[in-house]
Write a protein that holds these residues in place. Sequence first.
Motif, PDB file in Angstrom:
ATOM      1  N   UNK A 100       0.807  -1.218   0.000  1.00 60.22           N
ATOM      2  CA  UNK A 100       0.000   0.000   0.000  1.00 60.22           C
ATOM      3  C   UNK A 100       0.843   1.273   0.000  1.00 60.22           C
ATOM      4  N   UNK A 101       2.158   1.136  -0.097  1.00 58.97           N
ATOM      5  CA  UNK A 101       2.995   2.334  -0.140  1.00 58.97           C
ATOM      6  C   UNK A 101       2.556   3.224  -1.297  1.00 58.97           C
ATOM      7  N   UNK A 129      -0.089  -7.762   4.060  1.00 52.12           N
ATOM      8  CA  UNK A 129      -0.358  -6.403   3.598  1.00 52.12           C
ATOM      9  C   UNK A 129       0.744  -5.508   4.138  1.00 52.12           C
ATOM     10  N   UNK A 130       1.477  -4.860   3.234  1.00 52.95           N
ATOM     11  CA  UNK A 130       2.541  -3.938   3.628  1.00 52.95           C
ATOM     12  C   UNK A 130       1.976  -2.523   3.566  1.00 52.95           C
ATOM     13  N   UNK A 131       1.965  -1.858   4.706  1.00 55.66           N
ATOM     14  CA  UNK A 131       1.379  -0.518   4.794  1.00 55.66           C
ATOM     15  C   UNK A 131       2.388   0.516   5.257  1.00 55.66           C
ATOM     16  N   UNK A 132       3.520   0.088   5.758  1.00 50.57           N
ATOM     17  CA  UNK A 132       4.521   1.000   6.290  1.00 50.57           C
ATOM     18  C   UNK A 132       4.157   1.421   7.707  1.00 50.57           C
ATOM     19  N   UNK A 133       5.132   1.957   8.414  1.00 48.82           N
ATOM     20  CA  UNK A 133       4.880   2.435   9.787  1.00 48.82           C
ATOM     21  C   UNK A 133       4.358   3.868   9.773  1.00 48.82           C
ATOM     22  N   UNK A 134       4.689   4.623   8.725  1.00 46.02           N
ATOM     23  CA  UNK A 134       4.248   6.009   8.663  1.00 46.02           C
ATOM     24  C   UNK A 134       4.991   6.893   9.643  1.00 46.02           C
ATOM     25  N   UNK A 135       6.176   6.462   9.996  1.00 44.07           N
ATOM     26  CA  UNK A 135       6.981   7.216  10.954  1.00 44.07           C
ATOM     27  C   UNK A 135       7.491   8.513  10.316  1.00 44.07           C
ATOM     28  N   UNK A 136       7.442   9.609  11.072  1.00 39.75           N
ATOM     29  CA  UNK A 136       7.961  10.882  10.587  1.00 39.75           C
ATOM     30  C   UNK A 136       7.049  11.598   9.608  1.00 39.75           C
ATOM     31  N   UNK A 137       5.821  11.158   9.475  1.00 35.87           N
ATOM     32  CA  UNK A 137       4.862  11.797   8.568  1.00 35.87           C
ATOM     33  C   UNK A 137       4.059  12.854   9.322  1.00 35.87           C
ATOM     34  N   UNK A 143      -1.999   4.941   7.152  1.00 33.53           N
ATOM     35  CA  UNK A 143      -2.428   3.724   6.459  1.00 33.53           C
ATOM     36  C   UNK A 143      -2.437   2.530   7.408  1.00 33.53           C
ATOM     37  N   UNK A 144      -1.470   2.470   8.291  1.00 28.59           N
ATOM     38  CA  UNK A 144      -1.422   1.399   9.287  1.00 28.59           C
ATOM     39  C   UNK A 144      -2.686   1.429  10.142  1.00 28.59           C
ATOM     40  N   UNK A 145      -3.092   2.606  10.569  1.00 27.01           N
ATOM     41  CA  UNK A 145      -4.299   2.765  11.381  1.00 27.01           C
ATOM     42  C   UNK A 145      -5.538   2.365  10.590  1.00 27.01           C
ATOM     43  N   UNK A 171       5.647  -2.548   9.893  1.00 28.53           N
ATOM     44  CA  UNK A 171       5.148  -1.893   8.688  1.00 28.53           C
ATOM     45  C   UNK A 171       4.371  -2.830   7.787  1.00 28.53           C
ATOM     46  N   UNK A 172       4.087  -4.047   8.287  1.00 29.12           N
ATOM     47  CA  UNK A 172       3.343  -5.031   7.490  1.00 29.12           C
ATOM     48  C   UNK A 172       2.481  -5.869   8.432  1.00 29.12           C
TER      49      UNK A 172
END
Length: 196
Positions: A100-101, A129-137, A143-145, A171-172
């Motif tokens: 989902x990146x 499902x790979x969504x990433x951690x969304x760190x630093x955004x 997307x993880x949420x 992240x997945x």
Amino acid sequence: MTSDTDLFKDALGELGDVKPLVQERRVSLNKERKDAELNRRARRESATQEPVSDLNPLSGEYVELVDPWDPLEFKRDGVQNGVYRNLRLGKYAVDARLDLHRHSVELARRAVLEFVRDCVEADVRCALITHGKGEGRKQPALLKSCVNHWLPQLHEVLAFHSAQKKHGGLGATYVLLRKSERKRQENLEQHQRRNR
């Protein structure tokens, strides 16, 4: 007056040999897709006279945000603890993956629904499902949420858990799916044969 389409076609003509780009399949299954899946989708689209994506049951409303470093975990009643433990430890073969990146929330919502349904139709039991951690955004772990919010809404999802490090870590997410009706029937027939 020349239209934009005509101008575009003229510009392409000046470039010489122009070939369309080959698109990769968005969902890659390790098992081959069956013609029945394509027929099913075509029937559903023609019956509703609307694109299937407009019938998405996943809630786009309030999503409770999770921390980028929080693990995702969910198990329906009836899923055995041993099965859930094996899922959590990454012991099941991952038969399908969805990345989902670079997806917007709405594109991700559609992709998750279609992916889960395609997996069930193709008899995939464990997916990633790979969504990433969304760190630093600006909005961390969005997307993880969303994945954490959407997956329990799908009847086909029995359980999910954040992946092991080798599969993307936090992240997945591993997703355990219900058996398709066809697979359930095959198992019932096999069990009945054994008991005779």
